[in-house]
Design an enzyme around this catalytic site. Structure first.
Site, PDB file in Angstrom:
ATOM      1  N   LYS A  32      -3.692  53.798   7.106  1.00 48.34           N
ATOM      2  CA  LYS A  32      -3.495  52.577   8.133  1.00 48.34           C
ATOM      3  C   LYS A  32      -4.654  51.592   8.117  1.00 48.34           C
ATOM      4  O   LYS A  32      -4.652  50.555   8.482  1.00 48.34           O
ATOM      5  CB  LYS A  32      -3.417  53.312   9.451  1.00 48.34           C
ATOM      6  CG  LYS A  32      -2.323  54.164   9.370  1.00 48.34           C
ATOM      7  CD  LYS A  32      -1.762  54.683  11.062  1.00 48.34           C
ATOM      8  CE  LYS A  32      -0.178  55.331  10.937  1.00 48.34           C
ATOM      9  NZ  LYS A  32      -0.378  56.586  10.231  1.00 48.34           N
TER      10      LYS A  32
HETATM   11  C1  LIG Z   1       0.698  57.118   9.872  1.00 44.48           C
HETATM   12  C2  LIG Z   1       0.526  58.236   8.733  1.00 44.48           C
HETATM   13  C3  LIG Z   1       1.741  58.626   7.853  1.00 44.48           C
HETATM   14  C4  LIG Z   1       3.113  58.057   8.192  1.00 44.48           C
HETATM   15  O1  LIG Z   1       3.305  56.478   7.806  1.00 44.48           O
HETATM   16  P1  LIG Z   1       4.704  56.028   8.300  1.00 44.48           P
HETATM   17  O2  LIG Z   1       4.180  54.559   7.956  1.00 44.48           O
HETATM   18  O3  LIG Z   1       4.458  56.209   9.822  1.00 44.48           O
HETATM   19  O4  LIG Z   1       5.608  56.310   7.585  1.00 44.48           O
HETATM   20  C5  LIG Z   1       1.533  59.341   6.826  1.00 44.48           C
HETATM   21  N1  LIG Z   1       0.402  59.948   6.623  1.00 44.48           N
HETATM   22  C6  LIG Z   1      -0.803  59.602   7.359  1.00 44.48           C
HETATM   23  C7  LIG Z   1      -1.876  60.212   7.122  1.00 44.48           C
HETATM   24  C8  LIG Z   1      -0.873  58.702   8.455  1.00 44.48           C
HETATM   25  O5  LIG Z   1      -1.860  58.289   9.267  1.00 44.48           O
END
Ligand SMILES: *Cc1c(COP(=O)(O)O)cnc(C)c1O
Length: 464
Positions: free
Chosen positions: A112
């Site tokens: 993120k």
């Molecule tokens: C947010 C997150 C996901 C999922 O990603 P999306 O874009 O919501 O599908 C997967 N793995 C981790 C470690 C995350 O923080």
């Protein structure tokens, strides 16, 4: 560049407004009216360029001239200078034709950061230009909150309030939020669960009078700028394994589908992607939809991959919009039905999706098994989210001759509990974070009451 809503009843917006808006007024999500196209030659010409230069080229058409080139380049350079790896998002080989794209070298050790570090800077840029202040409110069960705080800590025109459920996030996750002591960063521990925190944030967006006309901004994964920033690493990783001369495939550990939708955009822009594999944990709405056309909500299950624990996958609506040939009436009907009762996709859009997407769901027991198996076979210690991807890539890929790139969405140190459960020693935090457990923390504990939280936000904003 103009952006339109998937539900067809909100005004079209330019890039600046779409970044400052979040959800469309008709309940839909914004998507670009037309998708920028890159020729094979243009993609080939990116090979070997630094991450930041590819980021500039890939994102520039979405910004549509609303930020001048020099300023946009500077924002990109500042953003990715916060990553600890010189390649920003390095690609590692796991096996013959199987690669790992490490997206966790940013300040909070999850993918993120790639988008939220940029979003904070974009918001600050636009607010300064307008001479406006804004307040960000968000609820987090872990990764989003810390990444958003890191992205906004230096933004003069923003105050950020992140609500987390008191005593219900891991200590590493909490400390990544609460040890940021900037005076525009406010952590609120809610005496309740994640849904209570989320309900307070939604309630605040629905009733903004408490802010006296200060803009309230959302940084959740429906914000278009987050998708835009994530498109870039599909290009850089595909180039690293031989695109555009050859096709590549991707496997993505998925929840709200923001990450995978970015990959789909890359393909629409001209990147030769053969297949996308959607990996889910036991919260498998995406897998059930693709495999059984069961588009329905199920109760939330707490898993070893908590950042993928969701009931509804909000960004999937953006993919449905395309699968339904951009028929916003059909999308609105489907999503409204889905809110009330189990739904199913129409035959034609489902067939179209199945040509390009496969899916696989991985339960907790299997996550532990995969962490051990991957380590034995590759020497890589995977975090529990990435482990779902590793298994899904092997089980659901359509062929072994197309290079498969599995996205590593978090650093194993961030989810050390699961790694220990799999039989390994505690994973140590990277050097930049080695003192995290002894840093000073700051947060306030509040009851799960909308009025109390609103009063706190109104009185603690500094950028007013
Ligand atoms: C947010 C997150 C996901 C999922 O990603 P999306 O874009 O919501 O599908 C997967 N793995 C981790 C470690 C995350 O923080």
């Amino acid at each position: 560049m103009r952006y339109i809503s998937t539900r067809g009843q909100a005004p079209a917006l330019n890039f600046e407004d779409v970044v400052l808006t979040g959800l469309a007024s008709d309940g839909g999500l914004y998507v670009p009216e037309t998708v920028p196209q890159f020729s094979k030659d243009e993609i080939a010409a990116m090979a070997g360029l630094p991450y930041t230069e590819i980021a500039f080229r890939v994102m520039k058409p979405f910004v549509g001239g609303e930020i001048d080139d020099a300023t946009f380049r500077q924002l990109i350079d500042d953003t990715y200078a916060t990553f600890k790896h010189d390649a920003v998002v390095p690609v590692k080989q796991l096996a013959h034709n199987h690669y790992l794209l490490e997206l966790f070298h940013g300040p909070t050790l999850a993918f993120k950061d790639v988008a939220l570090q940029l979003l904070g800077r974009l918001l600050d840029h636009f607010l300064k230009k307008r001479d406006e202040k804004a307040v960000i409110m968000g609820a987090t069960s872990g990764d989003t909150g810390s990444a958003a705080i890191e992205g906004c800590r230096h933004c003069d025109n923003l105050d950020i309030f992140i609500l987390h459920p008191y005593n219900r996030v891991s200590e590493v996750q909490r400390r990544q939020m609460t040890t940021v002591l900037a005076n525009n960063v406010h952590n609120i521990a809610i005496e309740g669960n994640f849904d209570d925190a989320q309900a307070i944030v939604k309630g605040s967006f629905a009733d903004q009078a408490f802010l006296n006309d200060t803009r309230l901004v959302a940084v959740n994964s429906i914000n278009w700028a987050r998708i835009m920033a994530q498109i870039v690493y599909y290009f850089t990783s595909a180039l690293a394994v031989g695109a555009p001369q050859r096709e590549v495939s991707f496997t993505v550990p998925s929840a709200n589908f923001g990450n995978l939708f970015a990959g789909y955009m890359a393909r629409q822009m001209g990147l030769p992607v053969k297949q996308f594999v959607i990996a889910t944990n036991a919260n498998d709405i995406l897998h059930r939809t693709i495999s059984d056309n069961d588009f329905s909500k199920r109760d939330l299950e707490a898993t070893l991959a908590p950042s993928m624990d969701i009931v509804v996958s909000s960004n999937f609506e953006r993919l449905l919009f395309d699968a339904y040939d951009r028929d916003s009436d059909a999308v609105r009907e489907l999503l409204e039905r889905f809110q009330q009762e189990p739904a199913a996709l129409a035959e034609a859009p489902l067939t179209k999706l199945r040509e390009r997407f496969a899916s696989h769901s991985v339960d907790d027991e299997t996550i532990l098994e995969v962490i051990r198996e991957a380590f034995e076979r590759t020497g890589e210690l995977l975090d529990p989210h990435t482990a779902t991807g590793y298994r899904a890539a092997e089980r659901a890929r359509s062929d072994a001759t197309t290079p498969m790139i599995t996205l590593a969405t978090a650093h194993p140190a961030k989810f050390s509990d699961a790694v220990v459960k799999a039989g390994f020693d505690e994973v140590t935090l990277p050097p930049s974070m080695s003192d995290l457990m002894t840093r000073e923390e700051r947060y306030d504990v509040l009851p799960a009451k909308l009025r109390d939280v609103q009063a706190f936000v109104a009185s603690h904003r500094h950028a007013s």
